[in-house]
Design an enzyme around this catalytic site. Structure first.
Site, PDB file in Angstrom:
ATOM      1  N   LYS A   1      21.118  37.863  65.654  1.00 18.03           N
ATOM      2  CA  LYS A   1      21.772  36.758  66.365  1.00 18.03           C
ATOM      3  C   LYS A   1      21.469  36.887  67.842  1.00 18.03           C
ATOM      4  CE  LYS A   1      26.410  36.563  67.247  1.00 18.03           C
ATOM      5  NZ  LYS A   1      26.388  36.445  68.713  1.00 18.03           N
TER       6      LYS A   1
ATOM      7  N   GLU B   1      31.432  29.054  69.449  1.00 25.53           N
ATOM      8  CA  GLU B   1      32.574  29.866  69.917  1.00 25.53           C
ATOM      9  C   GLU B   1      33.370  29.137  71.001  1.00 25.53           C
ATOM     10  OE1 GLU B   1      31.836  33.978  70.879  1.00 25.53           O
ATOM     11  OE2 GLU B   1      33.850  34.229  71.764  1.00 25.53           O
TER      12      GLU B   1
HETATM   13  O1  KIV Z   1      29.767  40.017  69.001  1.00 25.93           O
HETATM   14  C1  KIV Z   1      30.554  39.291  68.373  1.00 25.93           C
HETATM   15  O2  KIV Z   1      31.569  39.734  67.838  1.00 25.93           O
HETATM   16  C2  KIV Z   1      30.259  37.870  68.275  1.00 25.93           C
HETATM   17  C3  KIV Z   1      31.212  37.014  67.522  1.00 25.93           C
HETATM   18  C4  KIV Z   1      32.378  36.702  68.358  1.00 25.93           C
HETATM   19  C5  KIV Z   1      30.571  35.779  67.016  1.00 25.93           C
HETATM   20  O3  KIV Z   1      29.270  37.433  68.785  1.00 25.93           O
END
Ligand code: KIV
Length: 299
Positions: free
Chosen positions: A129, A199
């Site tokens: 991600k 988010e």
């Molecule tokens: O690092 C994380 O926990 C996140 C989530 C809040 C989506 O990116």
């Protein structure tokens, strides 16, 4: 034996069907809510596995929840890889996404692909991600996807760049910023992301964008219109001190229980209640006599 409450809806096949990208898309098509939770080590991964979640995010939030940093900005890639490896060892079924830390993907496509490869090859992540939907993040997402690694996008409140966003606060609360977030989400989708996190944006904004999204959208503070939800493990279980964000719902207060447990142990030690006879090891009487004789200094 399982200790899960029987009232909980834990899928019976949770440990037999590994989550895949086609299965995720199918869930979206069928309107089945997708469950994602963060995990950063073996115990949290085992909890996620046994609870039957669909996706596990080894989030860079681990910088704060388990490594004790003030923000996610300073954590090093190698630190997160250690956490990702431990998480991987605890999982067999959920799809594991590794979060690229700040500074590990922005500089060039080559840097982004190299970092993403490390999450896949060294930590066994299924996907990575990255944060942001601007030109740079979209280009990096496209490059990583082209290198053969699935990418999850992340728009709205992006903690790695929260200073530039004016702090940890909801985003997209004006028409102009809402349109920008919609465009970012579409650009990440067009770049080939398999999924995206929204988010801390208004629920109504998420609902407006949803008809345009063909990939699963996972919300955290984005209301109910999205395809699934994610919460930080330590927030939902109450392992973190302090008040969480508005979107946090606490399902347990484990930090209080942890403190109570350690305090009870400390009290037992100080009052000489621990260890009891049942916590010790025995030795045969004859062996003990021989031992004493051997330890008795000659006169
Ligand atoms: O690092 C994380 O926990 C996140 C989530 C809040 C989506 O990116």
């Amino acid at each position: 034996m399982s200790t899960l409450p029987t009232t909980l809806n834990v899928p019976a096949d949770a440990s037999s069907l590994p989550m895949t990208l086609p299965r995720l898309l199918e869930k979206k098509r069928l309107g089945e809510p997708i469950v994602m939770v963060t995990a950063y080590d073996h115990p949290s991964a085992r909890a996620a596995e046994r609870a039957g979640v669909d996706l596990v995010l080894m989030g860079d939030s681990g910088a704060m929840t388990v490594l004790g940093y003030d923000s996610t900005v300073t954590v090093e890639l190698d630190e997160l890889l250690v956490l990702a490896r431990a998480t991987r060892r605890g999982l067999t079924t959920p799809f594991l996404v590794g979060d690229l830390p700040f500074g590990s993907y922005e500089i060039s496509d080559e840097q982004a692909i190299t970092t993403a490869m490390r999450f896949v090859k060294e930590a066994g992540c299924d996907a990575v991600k990255l944060e942001g939907g601007g030109e740079t993040s979209v280009a990096r997402a496209r490059a990583i996807v082209r290198a053969g690694i699935p990418v999850m996008g992340h728009v709205g409140l992006t903690p790695q760049t929260s200073t530039a966003l004016g702090g940890y606060k909801a985003q997209g609360r004006t028409a102009q910023t809402g349109v920008r977030i919609a465009h970012e989400a579409l650009a990440l989708q067009e770049a080939g992301c398999f999924s995206i996190v929204f988010e801390a944006i208004p629920s109504a904004l998420a609902a407006e964008i949803m008809p345009l999204m063909t990939i699963p959208v996972i919300g955290i503070g984005a209301g109910p219109a999205v395809d699934g939800q994610v919460l930080v493990f330590h927030d939902l279980l109450g392992i973190r001190e302090g008040l969480g964000a508005r979107f946090v719902k606490r399902y347990a207060h484990l930090l209080d229980e942890m403190v109570a447990g350690v305090a009870a142990y400390a009290d037992d030690v100080r009052e000489r209640r621990y260890p009891g006879p049942e916590h010790g090891y025995s030795i045969d009487e004859a062996e003990l006599r021989e031992l004493r004789a051997a330890l008795t200094p000659p006169v």
